[in-house]
Structure formats: structure tokens, C-alpha cells
Design a protein around this motif. Structure first.
Motif, PDB file in Angstrom:
ATOM      1  N   SER A  39       0.826  -1.214   0.000  1.00 30.47           N
ATOM      2  CA  SER A  39       0.000   0.000   0.000  1.00 30.47           C
ATOM      3  C   SER A  39       0.854   1.255   0.000  1.00 30.47           C
ATOM      4  O   SER A  39       1.866   1.326   0.700  1.00 30.47           O
ATOM      5  N   VAL A  40       0.428   2.261  -0.757  1.00 31.67           N
ATOM      6  CA  VAL A  40       1.062   3.576  -0.673  1.00 31.67           C
ATOM      7  C   VAL A  40       0.698   4.226   0.657  1.00 31.67           C
ATOM      8  O   VAL A  40       1.538   4.804   1.337  1.00 31.67           O
ATOM      9  N   VAL A  41      -0.576   4.130   1.034  1.00 21.27           N
ATOM     10  CA  VAL A  41      -1.058   4.571   2.354  1.00 21.27           C
ATOM     11  C   VAL A  41      -1.942   3.452   2.894  1.00 21.27           C
ATOM     12  O   VAL A  41      -2.906   3.052   2.245  1.00 21.27           O
ATOM     13  N   PHE A  42      -1.645   2.953   4.069  1.00 18.18           N
ATOM     14  CA  PHE A  42      -2.299   1.747   4.582  1.00 18.18           C
ATOM     15  C   PHE A  42      -3.563   2.040   5.397  1.00 18.18           C
ATOM     16  O   PHE A  42      -4.172   1.125   5.929  1.00 18.18           O
ATOM     17  N   GLY A  43      -3.995   3.286   5.486  1.00 18.03           N
ATOM     18  CA  GLY A  43      -5.098   3.647   6.371  1.00 18.03           C
ATOM     19  C   GLY A  43      -6.383   2.880   6.134  1.00 18.03           C
ATOM     20  O   GLY A  43      -6.927   2.239   7.045  1.00 18.03           O
ATOM     21  N   MET A  44      -6.933   2.930   4.933  1.00 14.76           N
ATOM     22  CA  MET A  44      -8.212   2.290   4.652  1.00 14.76           C
ATOM     23  C   MET A  44      -8.129   0.763   4.722  1.00 14.76           C
ATOM     24  O   MET A  44      -9.004   0.133   5.329  1.00 14.76           O
TER      25      MET A  44
END
Length: 363
Positions: free
Chosen positions: A321-326
Motif C-alpha cells: 500500500s502507498v497509504v495503509f489507512g483504509m
């Protein structure tokens, strides 16, 4: 004060307009967590200053003399990889260039303010700070893995295209999503017979440009969703940037319903809205997929969908993931069946919908 600056996110501002450089720099500097360490007036200067100053994040205009933003972006990502936010106009041309920038490695984009007296100048301030902070947290390693690789459009439609689908894949994505979606859709062959519906956090008119770009670079038919359109197998539908997308079933036919009513989700379009409507369907096998992005939009609805009988729930892995938030928020609900690296999600979708792997199907 020195300690604050030492911890601040260092930003390079790039724009050919002196007014815009000053305005963007002022807004950034008003946030104590951010520090402008330099400005550039064209892409060539941006490359040089990126190497000299090593900023944490770059804000990059697209239309500039000497070297434009797209060319500068490609050079920066090749020579000194750095998280980049594009400054984009709301024109059709600006939207198309922005989508290309996202596929060339930009993390996200910001609406370019339209003038000194415009309310846009104030509205962009919070968006600017939030997206710079998000960009500073992205996984550059994963971003760099998402190399843009155009594929020739397959002109032979699936024999199932146009027929009512038996499976429905619903996908939610935010930061890093356009690149991730390209990877997933390119991994599905032209004969993929199922319908795919997508919410990507992105305003209009950028969603139309995203759909066009994806359609041009994968074998499936990709289009921006239209109200009351019937879902067809082998087709991909992107929610418009200014409306929520629901899927409703009447008399065995599934149709897209677009609306602007208040939603529990904080975004428009909302992953929560899409997943909630898909979970209520009875005539299709449903598969919910959460890709890269900041925040938690859709996590609760994914869990509710699993409880309501969704056949499969998938979250993109932290490692890809580029950003793992979701994806993390979805995983933390305990309702995710599979945590999958991005490059393997297409194969997993073929598996859970009963299709042979591409390697086997080509033997």
C-alpha cells in the motif's frame, strides 16, 4: 523554534506564477508542522532544488515554461524520488494531465486556486496542509513499484460483455488509488465476465479523466458511471466525483443510482455508500475490496457486508500500500477474508469468482 522547524515537513513549492508561489508558500507556512524550504518557477529548477534541498514533499504545477510539471515529475521520480503533489486546474485538459501525473508517480493533487479574490484561495488551505502531511507518510518504495505500463486496448470484447453479471466486485480506494486500480484492472483479461464498481476519492471532473485513462490502458471497458445505467458483465464503473454511487436491484436487473443525499461517509463519493448498497443485493455474489488510502471510509460497511453474506472481502496488504489507512481499518474490523499484495489482487478476484488463472487459461 529550532526544534519545531527540525521536525517540520520540508516542502518545495514549484509554480511559474510568482503570485501562486507566494500564496501557496504562505498557506503552508501558517501550519507549524510544515516548512517551505524553497521555491522554483519551472520544472528544471524543481529538479535541481530537489537534489540540493532534499524536500520531504514537493507541490508541483503542471503548466510551466522551460520544463512542464509532467516532464519534471518523471525526472524527479527517476533521479531523486520524492512525494509529489500536483497543482491542477479544474479544466478538462488539466484533469487529464493530472491523471497522467498520478500514473507517473505523483501521490495526489490539489485544486489550483483560481484567483486572488476567489473563495478557492481559502478553501484550498486546509486541503493543502492535509495532503502534504499525507504525502510525507507514503511508502515511496511502494509508490515507485507502480510503474506506468500502457497496454494496447484489446479490441475483442468478452463474450459475456453486455450480459447481466453473476458476480459484482466493489472496490474502494483513496490516496494511491489510481495507480493501484490500473494494476488491478490490467491484471484482469478481456474475457473477465463480471461487473466492477469503484469509488475512488476524487472530485469531478477528474473521475471522468480517470475512467478514460483506465479504459485506454486495460482490456476491460471502463466508464464513469451514469445514473440508472444497467450493470453489464465485463464492464467497470467509476463513481462520479460529485455524487454517491449506489447499486439497486429491481426485477433481477442491477442498476446504478447516483445521488447527493447526506451520507454517513465523510467523502463524496463515499466507499461506505457503495459497500452498503452492494451488501443489500441478493441476486449477485458480492466481493468487497479495499485498496490503498488514508482514513477509514468503507471499513464499517465492509464488515456489515460480510455479515450480510458478501462472498469475499479483500484488503490490500501493508507491504504493497502507498497509504495503509483504509486497508488497515478494514482489517481491524476482523471481517477481511484475504490480505493480498496489490499485484496479486487480480488473480485473487479470478479465483474467488471461479475463473481459471491466466497462466492456466492460456495453456
Amino acid at each position: 523554534m529550532d526544534e519545531v522547524l527540525a521536525l517540520a515537513i520540508k516542502v518545495l513549492v514549484v509554480d511559474d506564477s510568482a503570485f501562486m508561489r507566494n500564496m501557496v508558500s504562505r498557506y503552508i507556512s501558517e501550519d507549524n508542522a510544515l516548512e517551505v524550504i524553497g521555491t522554483a518557477r519551472n520544472g528544471l529548477q524543481a529538479i535541481e532544488l530537489t537534489k540540493q534541498l532534499a524536500p520531504d514533499v514537493i507541490t508541483l504545477d503542471i503548466e510551466m515554461p522551460v520544463m512542464n510539471g509532467l516532464d519534471a515529475l518523471k525526472r524527479i521520480m527517476a533521479e531523486k524520488p520524492t512525494p509529489v503533489l500536483m497543482l491542477s486546474s479544474l479544466t478538462e485538459t488539466g484533469a487529464a494531465a493530472t491523471i497522467r501525473a498520478l500514473q507517473y508517480g505523483a501521490v495526489d493533487f490539489i485544486h489550483k486556486p483560481s484567483g486572488a479574490l476567489s473563495f478557492d484561495l481559502y478553501k484550498v488551505k486546509q486541503d493543502l496542509s492535509e495532503k502534504i502531511k499525507t504525502a510525507a507518510q507514503v511508502s515511496l518504495r511502494n509508490l515507485l513499484k507502480l510503474k506506468y505500463s500502457p497496454l494496447p486496448k484489446n479490441q475483442i470484447p468478452s463474450s459475456k460483455r453486455g450480459l447481466p453479471p453473476r458476480h459484482l466486485i466493489a472496490i474502494g480506494a483513496s490516496t494511491g488509488g489510481p495507480q493501484a486500480l490500473l494494476t488491478v484492472l490490467q491484471g484482469l483479461s478481456a474475457d473477465f465476465p463480471h461487473a466492477i464498481v469503484i469509488v475512488q476519492h476524487m472530485p469531478s471532473p477528474f473521475t471522468a479523466s480517470l475512467a478514460e485513462r483506465l479504459n485506454h490502458n486495460c482490456s476491460l471497458t471502463v466508464r464513469e458511471a451514469e445514473h440508472d445505467a444497467r450493470l453489464e458483465g465485463g464492464c467497470v464503473y467509476i463513481a462520479p466525483g460529485d455524487r454517491h454511487m449506489n447499486i439497486a436491484e429491481t426485477g433481477g436487473v442491477c442498476r446504478i443510482k447516483l445521488h447527493q443525499r447526506p451520507s454517513k461517509g465523510l467523502h463524496m463519493p463515499s466507499v461506505h455508500e457503495l459497500f452498503t448498497s452492494v451488501s443489500a443485493l441478493q441476486g449477485l455474489k458480492r466481493h468487497l475490496v479495499m485498496l490503498t488510502g488514508m482514513g477509514s471510509d468503507g471499513a464499517e460497511a465492509l464488515a456489515e457486508g460480510k455479515a450480510a453474506g458478501a462472498a469475499t472481502t479483500i484488503a490490500q496488504s501493508k507491504e504493497s500500500s502507498v497509504v495503509f489507512g483504509m486497508p488497515r481499518a478494514a482489517i481491524e474490523t476482523g471481517a477481511v477474508d484475504y490480505i493480498v499484495d496489490l499485484e496479486d489482487i487480480a488473480a485473487k478476484l479470478r479465483e474467488v469468482t471461479g475463473l481459471p488463472s491466466l497462466s492456466l487459461s492460456r495453456e
